[in-house]
Design a protein around this motif. Structure first.
Motif, PDB file in Angstrom:
ATOM      1  N   TRP A  52     -38.934  72.127 -16.792  1.00  0.00           N
ATOM      2  CA  TRP A  52     -38.230  70.872 -17.061  1.00  0.00           C
ATOM      3  C   TRP A  52     -39.015  69.646 -16.601  1.00  0.00           C
ATOM      4  O   TRP A  52     -38.618  68.521 -16.881  1.00  0.00           O
ATOM      5  CB  TRP A  52     -36.860  70.883 -16.387  1.00  0.00           C
ATOM      6  CG  TRP A  52     -35.873  71.776 -17.068  1.00  0.00           C
ATOM      7  CD1 TRP A  52     -35.859  73.143 -17.060  1.00  0.00           C
ATOM      8  CD2 TRP A  52     -34.764  71.380 -17.868  1.00  0.00           C
ATOM      9  NE1 TRP A  52     -34.804  73.610 -17.799  1.00  0.00           N
ATOM     10  CE2 TRP A  52     -34.106  72.550 -18.313  1.00  0.00           C
ATOM     11  CE3 TRP A  52     -34.253  70.139 -18.249  1.00  0.00           C
ATOM     12  CZ2 TRP A  52     -32.990  72.517 -19.112  1.00  0.00           C
ATOM     13  CZ3 TRP A  52     -33.118  70.102 -19.050  1.00  0.00           C
ATOM     14  CH2 TRP A  52     -32.492  71.277 -19.480  1.00  0.00           C
ATOM     15  N   ASP A  56     -41.413  62.526 -19.356  1.00  0.00           N
ATOM     16  CA  ASP A  56     -40.101  61.943 -19.664  1.00  0.00           C
ATOM     17  C   ASP A  56     -39.131  62.156 -18.508  1.00  0.00           C
ATOM     18  O   ASP A  56     -38.330  61.267 -18.190  1.00  0.00           O
ATOM     19  CB  ASP A  56     -39.536  62.571 -20.938  1.00  0.00           C
ATOM     20  CG  ASP A  56     -40.327  62.173 -22.173  1.00  0.00           C
ATOM     21  OD1 ASP A  56     -40.972  61.098 -22.146  1.00  0.00           O
ATOM     22  OD2 ASP A  56     -40.323  62.943 -23.161  1.00  0.00           O
ATOM     23  N   PHE A  57     -39.211  63.320 -17.870  1.00  0.00           N
ATOM     24  CA  PHE A  57     -38.337  63.604 -16.731  1.00  0.00           C
ATOM     25  C   PHE A  57     -38.707  62.739 -15.533  1.00  0.00           C
ATOM     26  O   PHE A  57     -37.836  62.225 -14.837  1.00  0.00           O
ATOM     27  CB  PHE A  57     -38.437  65.086 -16.369  1.00  0.00           C
ATOM     28  CG  PHE A  57     -37.669  65.472 -15.137  1.00  0.00           C
ATOM     29  CD1 PHE A  57     -36.286  65.563 -15.160  1.00  0.00           C
ATOM     30  CD2 PHE A  57     -38.331  65.744 -13.953  1.00  0.00           C
ATOM     31  CE1 PHE A  57     -35.576  65.917 -14.009  1.00  0.00           C
ATOM     32  CE2 PHE A  57     -37.637  66.093 -12.812  1.00  0.00           C
ATOM     33  CZ  PHE A  57     -36.252  66.184 -12.850  1.00  0.00           C
ATOM     34  N   ASP A  67     -30.771  66.810 -21.441  1.00  0.00           N
ATOM     35  CA  ASP A  67     -32.066  66.823 -22.123  1.00  0.00           C
ATOM     36  C   ASP A  67     -32.809  65.496 -21.997  1.00  0.00           C
ATOM     37  O   ASP A  67     -34.033  65.452 -22.170  1.00  0.00           O
ATOM     38  CB  ASP A  67     -31.868  67.146 -23.610  1.00  0.00           C
ATOM     39  CG  ASP A  67     -31.323  68.550 -23.809  1.00  0.00           C
ATOM     40  OD1 ASP A  67     -31.589  69.403 -22.937  1.00  0.00           O
ATOM     41  OD2 ASP A  67     -30.626  68.790 -24.805  1.00  0.00           O
ATOM     42  N   GLY A  70     -33.670  61.646 -16.410  1.00  0.00           N
ATOM     43  CA  GLY A  70     -34.904  61.451 -15.659  1.00  0.00           C
ATOM     44  C   GLY A  70     -34.616  61.047 -14.228  1.00  0.00           C
ATOM     45  O   GLY A  70     -33.469  60.753 -13.869  1.00  0.00           O
ATOM     46  N   LEU A 264     -32.083  70.892 -13.875  1.00  0.00           N
ATOM     47  CA  LEU A 264     -32.508  69.559 -13.457  1.00  0.00           C
ATOM     48  C   LEU A 264     -32.585  69.457 -11.938  1.00  0.00           C
ATOM     49  O   LEU A 264     -33.518  68.854 -11.388  1.00  0.00           O
ATOM     50  CB  LEU A 264     -31.544  68.509 -14.005  1.00  0.00           C
ATOM     51  CG  LEU A 264     -31.564  68.258 -15.520  1.00  0.00           C
ATOM     52  CD1 LEU A 264     -30.471  67.282 -15.897  1.00  0.00           C
ATOM     53  CD2 LEU A 264     -32.926  67.725 -15.961  1.00  0.00           C
ATOM     54  N   THR A 268     -35.927  68.662  -9.713  1.00  0.00           N
ATOM     55  CA  THR A 268     -35.960  67.590  -8.715  1.00  0.00           C
ATOM     56  C   THR A 268     -36.333  68.128  -7.345  1.00  0.00           C
ATOM     57  O   THR A 268     -37.036  67.456  -6.576  1.00  0.00           O
ATOM     58  CB  THR A 268     -34.592  66.890  -8.653  1.00  0.00           C
ATOM     59  OG1 THR A 268     -34.167  66.541  -9.967  1.00  0.00           O
ATOM     60  CG2 THR A 268     -34.662  65.632  -7.812  1.00  0.00           C
TER      61      THR A 268
END
Length: 294
Positions: A52, A56-57, A67, A70, A264, A268
């Motif tokens: 992931w 973009d993230f 999706d 960020g 996600l 992170t």
């Protein structure tokens, strides 16, 4: 004349060796268990979140759609939080350590302060969150902005930095300061030119490790009401913000409803671990560099 019973001596030696091997095996098993659990957690996080991580993230805003979500806002929030925490803790922490070790008169008052600082270093982090909410959010009416969060986290790590700085100052050989006084230097000149440079590796190492704890803390920020909503990117210490641990916390809660939020959160966590690894590596580098110099 007393005769030594060789069989009894050999028996005691065998018993001691058996205890030694048993305890060594026990400690090795405890260490191995911790390493295995840590490895399992890291492998699971990597498998779940590595795919992931992309530009973009890393550069995108928070979104209700997994999706398109960020963490740039959380990264900037962490940065601005450290902009407040670093100067406050370093100036107050090192200054307090210098005063207590080199200027304060030895007595009950100094001992009372020392004991309370040591006790504050072990207080649960959520207590500092309650203090920050009472003092900065409500009494001073800052609200849940970067300044309030930074001052709250400064209270959390300040006792740790003070203790680390004191230990570093105590480790400086006494003959260095005595030689400085013998050359006619004043006390402040001795502190600035002799004691602080010699204690700097330990002070910086302890400070960076303490700041790593501040980056990874969540409980105090939850208490003072730091949001994880679709807020704009923070541009200063007076803006609302969120940080990486808070984003992990909220995405973990949301993962019970939407499975993608768990991925996600794992992504992170990887970013946060990399950041903490870099800080710890910087602490080792700085310590080695200044140890060679001084």
């Amino acid at each position: 004349m007393k005769y030594v019973n060789i069989e009894q001596v050999q028996k005691k030696m065998n018993t001691r060796l058996l205890k030694n091997n048993l305890l060594k095996s026990l400690f090795f098993a405890a260490t191995l268990f911790g390493l295995v659990v840590l490895a399992i957690l890291i492998i699971r996080v990597l498998l779940q979140g590595a795919s992931w991580i992309n530009m973009d993230f890393l550069t995108g805003k928070l979104s209700t759609s997994p999706d398109r979500a960020g963490i740039m806002g959380a990264i900037l929030g962490t940065f601005w939080l450290m902009v407040v925490v670093i100067p406050v803790t370093l100036f107050l922490g090192v200054g307090t350590a210098i005063y207590l070790e080199l200027y304060a008169s030895k007595g009950r008052f100094q001992s009372f302060i020392q004991t309370n600082i040591a006790n504050l270093a072990g207080v649960p982090s959520i207590v500092y969150g309650i203090l920050g909410m009472t003092l900065f959010v409500r009494a001073l009416d800052f609200g849940n902005i970067v300044l309030a969060g930074g001052l709250t986290m400064s209270l959390l790590v300040l006792p740790i930095i003070i203790v680390a700085a004191q230990e570093s100052i105590r480790a400086v050989p006494q003959h260095l300061s005595e030689a400085s006084y013998g050359m006619g230097a004043t006390k402040w000149q001795t502190v600035k030119n002799i004691i602080l440079p010699a204690a700097l590796p330990g002070i910086l190492t302890g400070s960076i490790l303490s700041l790593s704890r501040a980056i990874g803390e969540t409980a105090p920020l939850v208490v003072i009401g730091i949001p994880a909503l679709l807020i704009p990117f923070p541009g200063g210490i007076m803006d609302k913000f969120t940080v990486l641990p808070m984003q992990i916390y909220y995405w973990t809660l949301d993962s019970s409803l939407v499975e993608e939020y768990a991925n996600l959160a794992a992504a992170t966590i990887i970013v946060l671990l990399v950041l903490l690894f870099l800080l710890n590596a910087a602490a080792i580098f700085i310590r080695n560099k200044f140890q060679k110099r001084y």
